[in-house]
Design a protein around this motif. Sequence first.
Motif, PDB file in Angstrom:
ATOM      1  N   ALA A   1      -7.460   5.179  -3.967  1.00 10.69           N
ATOM      2  CA  ALA A   1      -8.009   3.995  -4.750  1.00 10.69           C
ATOM      3  C   ALA A   1      -9.491   4.406  -4.888  1.00 10.69           C
ATOM      4  O   ALA A   1     -10.094   4.886  -3.960  1.00 10.69           O
ATOM      5  N   ALA A   2      -9.685   3.962  -6.327  1.00 12.50           N
ATOM      6  CA  ALA A   2     -11.457   4.115  -6.483  1.00 12.50           C
ATOM      7  C   ALA A   2     -12.144   3.278  -5.909  1.00 12.50           C
ATOM      8  O   ALA A   2     -11.581   2.248  -5.727  1.00 12.50           O
ATOM      9  N   PRO A   3     -13.528   3.638  -5.572  1.00  5.16           N
ATOM     10  CA  PRO A   3     -14.310   2.609  -5.157  1.00  5.16           C
ATOM     11  C   PRO A   3     -14.086   1.142  -5.940  1.00  5.16           C
ATOM     12  O   PRO A   3     -14.148   1.116  -7.209  1.00  5.16           O
ATOM     13  N   GLY A   4     -13.967   0.065  -5.151  1.00  9.19           N
ATOM     14  CA  GLY A   4     -13.829  -1.109  -5.823  1.00  9.19           C
ATOM     15  C   GLY A   4     -12.501  -1.736  -6.306  1.00  9.19           C
ATOM     16  O   GLY A   4     -12.110  -2.495  -6.862  1.00  9.19           O
ATOM     17  N   SER A   5     -11.226  -0.636  -6.114  1.00 13.62           N
ATOM     18  CA  SER A   5      -9.941  -0.847  -6.451  1.00 13.62           C
ATOM     19  C   SER A   5      -9.192  -1.058  -5.272  1.00 13.62           C
ATOM     20  O   SER A   5      -9.249  -0.536  -4.180  1.00 13.62           O
ATOM     21  N   ASP A   6      -8.304  -2.002  -5.159  1.00 16.54           N
ATOM     22  CA  ASP A   6      -7.481  -2.485  -4.272  1.00 16.54           C
ATOM     23  C   ASP A   6      -6.140  -2.190  -4.838  1.00 16.54           C
ATOM     24  O   ASP A   6      -5.442  -2.775  -5.783  1.00 16.54           O
ATOM     25  N   ILE A   7      -5.417  -0.991  -4.286  1.00 12.30           N
ATOM     26  CA  ILE A   7      -4.034  -0.681  -4.502  1.00 12.30           C
ATOM     27  C   ILE A   7      -3.019  -1.019  -3.476  1.00 12.30           C
ATOM     28  O   ILE A   7      -3.290  -0.700  -2.420  1.00 12.30           O
ATOM     29  N   ARG A   8      -2.019  -1.725  -3.899  1.00 13.93           N
ATOM     30  CA  ARG A   8      -0.790  -1.842  -3.008  1.00 13.93           C
ATOM     31  C   ARG A   8       0.353  -1.732  -3.500  1.00 13.93           C
ATOM     32  O   ARG A   8       0.601  -1.374  -4.888  1.00 13.93           O
ATOM     33  N   LEU A   9       1.454  -1.759  -2.658  1.00 13.12           N
ATOM     34  CA  LEU A   9       3.006  -1.392  -3.213  1.00 13.12           C
ATOM     35  C   LEU A   9       3.893  -2.550  -2.679  1.00 13.12           C
ATOM     36  O   LEU A   9       3.651  -2.952  -1.534  1.00 13.12           O
ATOM     37  N   ILE A  10       4.312  -2.923  -3.671  1.00 13.62           N
ATOM     38  CA  ILE A  10       5.413  -4.237  -3.539  1.00 13.62           C
ATOM     39  C   ILE A  10       6.927  -3.717  -3.675  1.00 13.62           C
ATOM     40  O   ILE A  10       7.216  -2.900  -4.419  1.00 13.62           O
ATOM     41  N   ASP A  11       7.874  -4.595  -3.000  1.00 12.54           N
ATOM     42  CA  ASP A  11       9.075  -4.494  -3.334  1.00 12.54           C
ATOM     43  C   ASP A  11       9.584  -5.236  -4.457  1.00 12.54           C
ATOM     44  O   ASP A  11       8.828  -6.007  -5.201  1.00 12.54           O
ATOM     45  N   ASP A  12      10.989  -5.469  -4.655  1.00 16.05           N
ATOM     46  CA  ASP A  12      11.641  -6.022  -5.784  1.00 16.05           C
ATOM     47  C   ASP A  12      11.299  -7.678  -5.639  1.00 16.05           C
ATOM     48  O   ASP A  12      11.627  -8.347  -6.592  1.00 16.05           O
ATOM     49  N   GLU A  13      11.008  -8.029  -4.420  1.00 18.32           N
ATOM     50  CA  GLU A  13      11.022  -9.818  -4.293  1.00 18.32           C
ATOM     51  C   GLU A  13       9.568  -9.945  -4.281  1.00 18.32           C
ATOM     52  O   GLU A  13       9.038 -11.060  -3.998  1.00 18.32           O
TER      53      GLU A  13
END
Length: 518
Positions: free
Chosen positions: A337-349
Motif C-alpha cells: 500500500a502506498a503512503p496514505g492508502s488503506d488497502i483491505r480485502l473483503i469477502d462476498d458479504e
Amino acid sequence: MTAQQFVAEHAFGTVSDLIRAHARERPGRPALADAHGRLDYAALDARMDRIAAALQRDGLGVGDAIALCANASVDYACVFLGALRAGVAVAPLAPGSAPDSLARMVRDADARLVFVDAVGDAAMGGAGEPAAARIALQGEVAGARPLADWIAPEGAMPQPAEVQPATPFNIIYSSGTTGEPKGIVQGHGMRWAHIQRGAVYGYGPESVTLLSTPLYSNTTLVVFFPTLAFGGCVWLMPKFDAGQYLQLAEREGVTHTMLVPVQYQRLMAHPDFDRHDLSRFQAKFCTSAPFRAELKADVLARWPGGLIEFYGMTEGGGTCILEAHAHPDKLHTVGCAAPGSDIRLIDDEGREVPAGEAGEVVGHSAGMMVGYHKQPAKTREAEWFAPDGKRFIRTGDVGRFDADGFLTLFDRKKDMVISGGFNLYPSDLEAVLRRHPAVADCSVIGIPSEQWGETPVAYVVHTPGDTTAPETIREWANEQLGKTQRLAGLRFIDELPRSAIGKVLKRELRERWAAERG
C-alpha cells in the motif's frame, strides 16, 4: 520556492498555477513536444491563457465541460491545460470507441465544445451530431472551426477561476471490459494527490518524459501532470512503435516513461533494444494490466533506471506500489500500500477477511473519484464502507497479502470461473499455458457448461513458425493442471483483443466463442 517545496508544503494546489510559476522562472525551458514541434513554458502558459479566455468568452466556466477526441499532440495537451485554467472539466474520449458511444459520452458530459483532429472527427462522424460545436485541433476538418480561428487573441488573459479539491478536473469514460461507458469524475484534489505522490520519483526541470499511451487514459495522465508540475518536458507519441520509441528515447535523453506491459514486452523483444543508449532513464512506470514477473526481471536486467509498478483504478481509492528494483524477490506481486492508502480485502458479504486469506481488494486514499457522472446507483455499487463509515472504492480484483504486506493479485472477480463449485483463477491457467514453447500469448475465459455451470477455455497466440496443434497444447496443459482446472477447449487467435492501454478484452473473447459455437 521550488515546485518540490511548494507541493510538499501545500495540501492543495493546481497544476495550472505551477505551470505559471515555471513560465516566470524558466520561460525558455521545453514543456511539450511532439513530431511537429516543441513549446517552452512561456509559450505554453500564454497559450493556456488564450484557450481559457476563449472558453470564458463562450460562456464556459467552473462546472462546465468540454470534450477532446483526438490523438495525443501538443495542441491536445494545450487545450486540456487551458480548460483547467478556466476551471472547465475535460472529458477526454477514445477515438477508437463506436460513434454512437462517443455521442452518448459527449451528451452525458454535457460538453459544450468538442475538440477533434481528423481521426477523432472520423470516429464521431457517423453518430449523428451531438449538441456541441466542434473545434479542429489541426488542419481542416469539415464542419469544425479551426483552433486558430477560435482561440482568443495573443495577450488575452482569462478571469481567475476558483477551484476546490472536489471541483471536477476531468471525466474519464471507462467501460473497462464490461461494455457501457461510465463517466469517472476525478476532482482537482485527486490530481493534486497524484502530483504529491510523484514528488519522490525525480521529476524536475531536467526531466524528459516520453509517453506513447493515449491522453484519454488515466494511465498516461498520472505521469503527464506530475512531469509538468515539476517543470519537466513531456514528449508525446500519437501511436506506439517500438523502434521509434527507442530512437526517441536515446535522442532526447528520456528520463521517465509510462508503458503498459504489452509495450514493455515488445520493446524488450525488439532486435535493436540493446543497441540503444538508455542510460539517462531514472524511472519507468507501469500500470493498467498484469505485468508478468519474468518480464519485470528482464526489464530490470537490461534497462537502466528504476522500475515502478502502480496498482489502482481510474476511480481511485487505494494504490499499491512495487518498486521492482528495490524488491527483486517480490516481482510476482503488485507491491505494498502506498503512503496514505488503506488497502483491505473483503469477502462476498462485505466483511474483511482474516489475515492470509484471499478477498476482493478495496481501497481508500486522498485520490478518490467524486463518483460516476450522473450515475449515483453505479457510484454506490463501487463503494464499500468500513464499520466506522470510512469510504473505500471496490476494485473487483481478488488478491491476497503476504506476511510482508505485499499484495498478489489473482484475477478480476468477474473473470473468475466457478466450475463445479470450485473457484478457478484464469491467471493460474494462463501461467501454465505460457510455459509451452508454442504459446506466445494467451487468455483463459469461462463459458457456460450444463455439467459444471462454467468451464474454462483458452485462446492462444501461436509462437511464429511453430506448427503444434491446438489439441496437443490443450492436452499438455491439462497434464500440468489440477483436475478441476482442466481446459475444455483451446483455439488459436492471431492477436488477443486489447484496449488502447493493453488490457485483454475478455468480453470480446466470450462473444467470439459464442459466435463460433453458433
